[in-house]
Enzyme design. Structure first.
Site, short mmCIF file in Angstrom:
data_model
loop_
_atom_site.label_atom_id
_atom_site.label_comp_id
_atom_site.label_asym_id
_atom_site.label_seq_id
_atom_site.Cartn_x
_atom_site.Cartn_y
_atom_site.Cartn_z
N HIS A 1 15.94 108.51 49.06
CA HIS A 1 14.87 108.59 50.07
C HIS A 1 14.51 110.03 50.32
O HIS A 1 14.77 110.58 51.38
CB HIS A 1 15.34 107.95 51.37
CG HIS A 1 15.38 106.47 51.32
ND1 HIS A 1 14.24 105.71 51.21
CD2 HIS A 1 16.40 105.61 51.33
CE1 HIS A 1 14.58 104.44 51.14
NE2 HIS A 1 15.88 104.35 51.22
N HIS B 1 22.11 101.71 45.28
CA HIS B 1 22.18 100.48 46.07
C HIS B 1 22.63 99.27 45.26
O HIS B 1 23.06 98.27 45.83
CB HIS B 1 20.79 100.09 46.59
CG HIS B 1 20.21 101.05 47.57
ND1 HIS B 1 20.93 101.61 48.57
CD2 HIS B 1 18.94 101.50 47.72
CE1 HIS B 1 20.15 102.39 49.29
NE2 HIS B 1 18.94 102.36 48.80
N CYS C 1 26.38 102.72 42.87
CA CYS C 1 27.55 103.41 43.41
C CYS C 1 28.79 102.54 43.15
O CYS C 1 28.76 101.34 43.41
CB CYS C 1 27.36 103.65 44.90
SG CYS C 1 28.83 104.39 45.65
N HIS D 1 17.87 94.87 53.59
CA HIS D 1 18.23 96.09 52.88
C HIS D 1 18.51 95.78 51.41
O HIS D 1 19.16 94.80 51.08
CB HIS D 1 19.48 96.71 53.53
CG HIS D 1 19.73 98.11 53.07
ND1 HIS D 1 20.31 98.40 51.85
CD2 HIS D 1 19.46 99.30 53.65
CE1 HIS D 1 20.38 99.71 51.71
NE2 HIS D 1 19.88 100.28 52.78
N GLU E 1 20.54 96.93 49.30
CA GLU E 1 21.96 96.80 48.92
C GLU E 1 22.44 95.36 49.19
O GLU E 1 23.13 94.75 48.36
CB GLU E 1 22.82 97.79 49.70
CG GLU E 1 24.31 97.67 49.33
CD GLU E 1 25.23 98.44 50.27
OE1 GLU E 1 24.87 99.53 50.75
OE2 GLU E 1 26.33 97.92 50.53
N SER F 1 13.99 108.25 55.99
CA SER F 1 15.38 107.90 55.69
C SER F 1 16.07 107.44 56.97
O SER F 1 16.11 108.15 57.97
CB SER F 1 16.09 109.12 55.09
OG SER F 1 17.43 109.17 55.50
N SER F 2 16.62 106.21 56.93
CA SER F 2 17.20 105.67 58.17
C SER F 2 18.48 106.42 58.56
O SER F 2 18.74 106.61 59.74
CB SER F 2 17.43 104.17 58.07
OG SER F 2 18.35 103.91 57.06
N ASN F 3 19.26 106.89 57.59
CA ASN F 3 20.48 107.60 58.00
C ASN F 3 20.13 108.97 58.60
O ASN F 3 20.82 109.46 59.49
CB ASN F 3 21.50 107.66 56.85
CG ASN F 3 21.23 108.75 55.85
OD1 ASN F 3 21.60 109.90 56.08
ND2 ASN F 3 20.60 108.41 54.74
N SER G 1 20.28 112.03 51.57
CA SER G 1 19.34 112.24 50.47
C SER G 1 18.74 113.64 50.49
O SER G 1 17.71 113.88 49.88
CB SER G 1 18.21 111.21 50.55
OG SER G 1 18.72 109.92 50.49
FE1 F3S Z 1 28.09 105.08 47.75
FE2 F3S Z 1 28.91 105.44 50.19
FE3 F3S Z 1 26.98 106.92 49.28
S1 F3S Z 1 28.60 103.51 49.19
S2 F3S Z 1 25.96 105.62 47.82
S3 F3S Z 1 29.09 106.89 48.55
S4 F3S Z 1 27.12 106.12 51.34
#
Ligand code: F3S
Length: 283
Positions: free
Chosen positions: A41, A76, A98, A126, A128, A222-224, A266
């Site tokens: 993002h 994701h 990941c 989402h 993921e 970006s939500s985070n 990100s």
């Molecule tokens: Fe993986 Fe955790 Fe980042 S699941 S993508 S390391 S937030």
């Protein structure tokens, strides 16, 4: 002025790994290269990759229409049928899921094969979670809170497996575990929360309590990053959300005092360093 920069600022392991994979493929001269959804993002990174020939596939329909090229699966992850469809069409695919997310896929795939009903603690919109659902067969339910759990109508004797979206809130997950036991469910629990997000938020919380101004760097969508901004703003009134150094330059800091810096998962290191150097040299 020396700013306090959060150690957890910037890319998490999974995002860094996914980006490294994209650059590796560019280096190999593979073309055309696509990512299924934006790889991260961050519009600047996505634009930079576009210049290098990497295009974003925005929907499943678009993916299904693809006739050639290399498709990179982002961190994701995706559902099993996406892999199957790419293989059927003979499209080269590179898996940048990941490993923490891939672990969830393996857990739910195995549990589903054993006839268990999968409960996913997370947000069903989402990507993921949609990916995880695609490894569960037909028997899964996404739950966000205890009332979602209460509404499940499962045949008696059903065995459940409960997993979580990697960014799910840990205390809410614990609540779900306790509540499912209270309901008398036969549930096996896998805590699949990744602690990268939690650590980043905790560090932002503690730095923002110690400084006079706080800078949060990240993409507005970006939500985070938004979450980090909210946390910092709670403790430090002078919190600024910026995407790049250009957004910071017009800010009139007037006696800035101590400054803290953090960034979303990100945000490229280069942007964090530019902001850090600017703060160091200008104040
Ligand atoms: Fe993986 Fe955790 Fe980042 S699941 S993508 S390391 S937030």
């Amino acid at each position: 002025m020396k700013a306090t920069v959060a150690k957890t600022a910037g890319f998490c392991f999974g995002v860094q790994r996914a980006l490294d994979i994209v650059y590796e493929k560019i280096g190999e001269g593979k073309a055309p290269i696509f990512t299924y959804g934006p790889i991260i993002h961050n519009s600047h990174v996505v634009a930079e990759l576009k210049e290098k020939g990497v295009r974003v596939i925005g929907s499943r329909e678009e993916l299904d229409r693809l006739e050639k090229g290399t498709v990179i699966i982002r961190s994701h992850g995706v559902s099993r049928d996406v892999y199957e469809s790419l293989d059927r069409e003979g499209i080269d695919r590179v898996n940048a899921t990941c490993p923490f997310v891939a672990r969830i896929h393996r857990i739910v795939e195995k549990a589903s094969a054993e006839g268990r009903h999968i409960l996913i603690a997370g947000n069903r919109d989402h990507p993921e979670v949609q990916g995880i659902m695609g490894w569960c067969g037909n028997s899964c339910t996404v739950v966000q809170n205890t009332s979602d759990l209460q509404e499940i109508k499962a045949a008696s004797g059903t065995k459940f497996t409960l997993v979580a979206q990697t960014t799910f809130n840990y205390s809410e997950f614990k609540e779900l575990v306790e509540f499912s036991k209270k309901l008398g469910y036969d549930v096996s629990v896998a805590n699949t929360i990744c602690d990268a997000t939690q650590k980043r938020q905790e560090e932002a919380r503690s730095i923002s309590q110690l400084v006079d101004a706080m800078i949060v760097i990240g993409d507005m969508h970006s939500s985070n990053t938004q979450k980090l901004y909210e946390i910092c703003k709670q403790f430090c009134k002078r919190t600024y959300l910026i995407e790049t150094l250009d957004d910071l330059k017009p800010v009139n800091f007037q006696s800035p005092g101590r400054i803290g810096i953090t960034a979303g998962a990100s945000t490229p290191k280069k942007i964090i360093e530019e902001v850090q150097n600017y703060v160091r040299n200008e104040f």
